[in-house]
Write a protein that holds these residues in place. Structure first.
Motif, PDB file in Angstrom:
ATOM      1  N   ILE A  31      -4.028  -5.108  -2.264  1.00 12.91           N
ATOM      2  CA  ILE A  31      -4.843  -3.964  -1.851  1.00 12.91           C
ATOM      3  C   ILE A  31      -4.741  -3.756  -0.343  1.00 12.91           C
ATOM      4  O   ILE A  31      -4.516  -2.635   0.137  1.00 12.91           O
ATOM      5  CB  ILE A  31      -6.313  -4.187  -2.261  1.00 12.91           C
ATOM      6  N   GLU A  32      -4.893  -4.836   0.412  1.00  8.88           N
ATOM      7  CA  GLU A  32      -4.858  -4.733   1.874  1.00  8.88           C
ATOM      8  C   GLU A  32      -3.509  -4.228   2.364  1.00  8.88           C
ATOM      9  O   GLU A  32      -3.430  -3.453   3.325  1.00  8.88           O
ATOM     10  CB  GLU A  32      -5.193  -6.091   2.493  1.00  8.88           C
ATOM     11  N   ALA A  33      -2.441  -4.651   1.702  1.00  7.11           N
ATOM     12  CA  ALA A  33      -1.103  -4.210   2.110  1.00  7.11           C
ATOM     13  C   ALA A  33      -0.953  -2.704   1.914  1.00  7.11           C
ATOM     14  O   ALA A  33      -0.441  -1.996   2.800  1.00  7.11           O
ATOM     15  CB  ALA A  33      -0.042  -4.958   1.314  1.00  7.11           C
ATOM     16  N   TYR A  34      -1.405  -2.193   0.774  1.00  9.46           N
ATOM     17  CA  TYR A  34      -1.275  -0.755   0.519  1.00  9.46           C
ATOM     18  C   TYR A  34      -2.233   0.035   1.409  1.00  9.46           C
ATOM     19  O   TYR A  34      -1.869   1.084   1.951  1.00  9.46           O
ATOM     20  CB  TYR A  34      -1.539  -0.461  -0.957  1.00  9.46           C
ATOM     21  N   LYS A  35      -3.443  -0.477   1.598  1.00  9.02           N
ATOM     22  CA  LYS A  35      -4.418   0.193   2.457  1.00  9.02           C
ATOM     23  C   LYS A  35      -3.891   0.295   3.895  1.00  9.02           C
ATOM     24  O   LYS A  35      -4.009   1.351   4.535  1.00  9.02           O
ATOM     25  CB  LYS A  35      -5.735  -0.575   2.426  1.00  9.02           C
ATOM     26  N   THR A  36      -3.293  -0.771   4.392  1.00 14.97           N
ATOM     27  CA  THR A  36      -2.731  -0.764   5.750  1.00 14.97           C
ATOM     28  C   THR A  36      -1.591   0.234   5.847  1.00 14.97           C
ATOM     29  O   THR A  36      -1.492   0.999   6.812  1.00 14.97           O
ATOM     30  CB  THR A  36      -2.247  -2.167   6.124  1.00 14.97           C
ATOM     31  N   ARG A  37      -0.725   0.230   4.853  1.00 16.31           N
ATOM     32  CA  ARG A  37       0.400   1.167   4.845  1.00 16.31           C
ATOM     33  C   ARG A  37      -0.085   2.611   4.908  1.00 16.31           C
ATOM     34  O   ARG A  37       0.481   3.442   5.635  1.00 16.31           O
ATOM     35  CB  ARG A  37       1.230   0.956   3.578  1.00 16.31           C
TER      36      ARG A  37
END
Length: 258
Positions: free
Chosen positions: A119-125
């Motif tokens: 989730i954090e990876a996609y949110k950051t992207r």
């Protein structure tokens, strides 16, 4: 749609005739909103625990000191990597309204089954700031009728009817209220096209001559919407709502994403 060209006087007459219908729709929307607020509620007895960037939190914690909570059920399953295009489109509308919601006693959170790191990876992207947590080790999505085991897919209860779901995760919103004693209640849920009410882009498009102009094979937003960082990337949306990047012309073996 071919439009007729008329004088300004004739245009004003036609516009005023439409305005009568628009005002009737506004009054009907107000009446439906009042009925929505008057719906009975369900007390939540089960405790749900979520993974968040600041550690484990319960459903009560997600209110963050407010008495009302809007939960966005985001279609991001474990290992999915690329978020649902429709959910991503909707989420692009959230950050700008957060301060207004929070000042009006409303907390907002997105919930997905993917592990927190994904989730954090996609949110950051995507550059989003709203609160997003993981229900990876919880029954939350299943209990609120947006996720299904493989065995449940043929008879999935979604949007208040039993359907054959093509996916293990679908989208929606659930609204909760917490009273002064800390009891939590489900007050509202909406699914499918019910989310269009919060899509500001659609509201603007509905003002234009071409409207939503969804004339592709799907007849919906997947005909044209892309994750906002993919508009210049060749690709398409598949049946899961994920964006699939097409191989570039310079490398026919470039892997697809998602």
């Amino acid at each position: 749609m071919t439009q007729t060209t008329v004088s300004k006087e004739d245009w004003i007459a036609a516009r005023k005739a439409l305005l009568v219908k628009e005002k009737a729709l506004t009054r009907q929307r107000d009446a439906i909103a009042a009925e929505r607020r008057a719906l009975p509620r369900i007390r939540i007895e089960k405790e749900y625990v979520f993974d968040t960037p600041t550690g484990k939190q319960t459903l009560a914690d997600l209110f963050r000191g407010r008495s009302q909570l809007i939960v966005k059920h985001f279609m991001l399953a474990p290992g999915q990597i690329e978020g649902c295009v429709g959910c991503s489109f909707e989420s692009d509308h959230v950050d700008g309204m957060l301060r207004h919601l929070e000042r009006h006693d409303v907390a907002y959170v997105a919930v997905a089954r993917a592990p927190l790191a994904e989730i954090e990876a996609y949110k950051t992207r995507m550059g989003w700031r709203f609160h997003w947590v993981s229900s990876h080790d919880s029954d939350f999505n299943y209990d609120f009728d947006v996720s299904y085991t493989p065995e449940q897919l043929a008879n999935a209860f979604y949007n208040f009817e039993t359907i054959a779901s093509p996916l293990e995760d679908l989208s929606g919103h659930t609204v909760f209220e917490k009273d002064g004693d800390g009891a939590i209640y489900q007050t509202y849920s909406t699914f499918g096209r019910g989310a269009e009410e919060v899509l500001g882009t659609y509201m603007y498009l509905d003002l234009t001559p071409k409207g939503r102009n969804e004339t592709g094979p799907a007849g919906n937003l997947t005909d044209w919407v892309r994750p906002h960082d993919r508009y210049d990337t060749p690709g398409k949306t598949d049946m899961t709502g994920r964006w699939r990047q097409e191989p570039s012309a310079s490398c026919c073996h470039a892997p697809a994403t998602g």
